[in-house]
Design a protein around this motif. Structure first.
Motif, PDB file in Angstrom:
ATOM      1  N   ASP A 186       0.829  -1.214   0.000  1.00 49.25           N
ATOM      2  CA  ASP A 186       0.000   0.000   0.000  1.00 49.25           C
ATOM      3  C   ASP A 186       0.861   1.260   0.000  1.00 49.25           C
ATOM      4  OD1 ASP A 186       1.000  -0.497   2.466  1.00 49.25           O
ATOM      5  OD2 ASP A 186      -0.885  -0.250   3.560  1.00 49.25           O
ATOM      6  N   ILE A 187       1.822   1.291  -0.930  1.00 49.34           N
ATOM      7  CA  ILE A 187       2.673   2.474  -1.069  1.00 49.34           C
ATOM      8  C   ILE A 187       1.826   3.630  -1.596  1.00 49.34           C
ATOM      9  CG2 ILE A 187       4.678   3.453  -2.228  1.00 49.34           C
ATOM     10  CD1 ILE A 187       5.392   1.291  -0.218  1.00 49.34           C
ATOM     11  N   SER A 239       1.535   0.398  -5.640  1.00 51.53           N
ATOM     12  CA  SER A 239       0.569   0.916  -4.662  1.00 51.53           C
ATOM     13  C   SER A 239      -0.771   0.192  -4.744  1.00 51.53           C
ATOM     14  CB  SER A 239       0.350   2.416  -4.877  1.00 51.53           C
ATOM     15  OG  SER A 239      -0.255   2.672  -6.127  1.00 51.53           O
TER      16      SER A 239
END
Length: 335
Positions: A194-195, A242
């Motif tokens: 979850d960048i 992401s």
């Protein structure tokens, strides 16, 4: 024949006997009504309290948990380093999911015993998966295979049904927070890629027999390929990391040969995270590499390395299609 007359004493005794008889009859009626009105209908079938009252004390002795449903069958095993899922190459199990199951089994209570099914509703009441039912069989065992708790669970609307080992009766049990019971993936302690998009500085995509694709952040916060025009597919490629949610996991050593692509995301902090892509057994996988040589805070990269270095993660086919799109097509893609 003339009936003998009753004395005042006889009349008094008669009234007392009538009242006693009425009380006894009423007591019998109330007792019968109490039995027939009990939920479940059969005296002796009623159970109350916790379904597994001793589980809290025995939970530390559990070394194997099996879950069987119509759609899946898997086991959780307690190893030296913690709980693992053997069918996923002994990948670690998520502690919060495991503790959630133990808590649910410890907390669950009897509500009532259900009446025996008739022939018309027998199919609906069948919950045992080994007999074609739609329930989930859960079994907790110790190292010496002693069963600490065994139960089959199923949902019927807002009601949860339970059937215990060696007991044909069905019980309604209290509502508790059950973890996912029929999905092995839900038990895995998978990394969360979850960048945040705003942390990404540049992206590099390298494929054999293709020119390298460099993607940079635009002043407006979007992304564009160097030497080409901005487009949705380029933005999607820039944000792969992401948006990545692993579909499955296996040991990284099973993937051999050169990768089909290397997708490297450089964060503003200097940390570089690379996904190396492989195709195997009809699925698409990535290995994860981290480069902390330019990172302002290498601790984040070290955490990624510890969690991911031994594993390969399945990615959706749509991601693979994007990442394998020829470089020239990406540079000329329509905005």
């Amino acid at each position: 024949m003339t009936k003998p007359s009753l004395t005042p004493g006889d009349l008094k005794r008669r009234d007392v006997l009538i009242r006693l008889a009425s009380v006894c009859a009423g007591g019998v009626g109330l007792s019968y009504a109490a039995q027939t009105l009990k939920p479940g209908g059969r005296p002796g079938e009623q159970k109350s309290g916790k379904v597994f009252p001793n589980l809290a004390k025995q939970a530390s002795n559990v070394t194997r948990i099996s879950l069987i449903s119509r759609s899946s069958q898997f086991e959780l095993v307690k190893a030296e380093a913690g709980w693992v899922l053997p069918q996923s190459d002994f990948h670690p199990v998520a502690n919060n999911t495991l503790s959630g199951l133990i808590k649910a089994l410890t907390d669950v209570r009897y509500v009532r015993t259900l009446p025996p099914p008739t022939q018309l509703d027998a199919q609906v009441s069948q919950i045992a998966p080994l007999k074609g039912g739609d329930g989930v069989l859960i079994s907790l065992e110790t190292k010496d295979t002693a069963q600490v708790a065994t139960v089959t669970l199923a949902r019927r609307g807002e009601m949860t049904l339970a059937q215990l080992k060696g007991d044909e009766a069905l019980y309604e049990i209290s509502t508790v927070d059950w973890p996912p019971l029929d999905s092995p993936k839900a038990w895995l302690d998978l990394p969360k890629f979850d960048i945040a998009p705003e942390r990404i500085a540049t992206v590099e995509l390298i494929r054999p027999k293709q020119n390298r694709l460099d993607i940079v952040r635009r002043p407006d916060g979007g992304f564009a390929p160097v030497g080409g025009t901005p487009s949705p597919i380029v933005t999607d490629i820039a944000l792969i990391l992401s948006r990545l949610e692993p579909q499955a996991v296996m040991a990284a050593t099973k993937l051999r040969g050169a990768p089909a692509f290397s997708h490297s995301t450089s964060l503003k902090s200097g940390l570089i995270i690379t996904l190396d892509g492989f195709e195997s057994a009809g699925r698409f996988w990535v290995k994860v590499r981290t480069d902390t040589s330019k990172a302002a805070s290498p601790e984040e990269g070290e955490r990624w390395t510890t969690q991911t270095s031994s594993w390969a993660y399945a990615i959706p086919p749509s991601f693979w299609t994007q990442l394998m799109t020829p470089t020239l097509s990406l540079l000329q893609a329509s905005p």
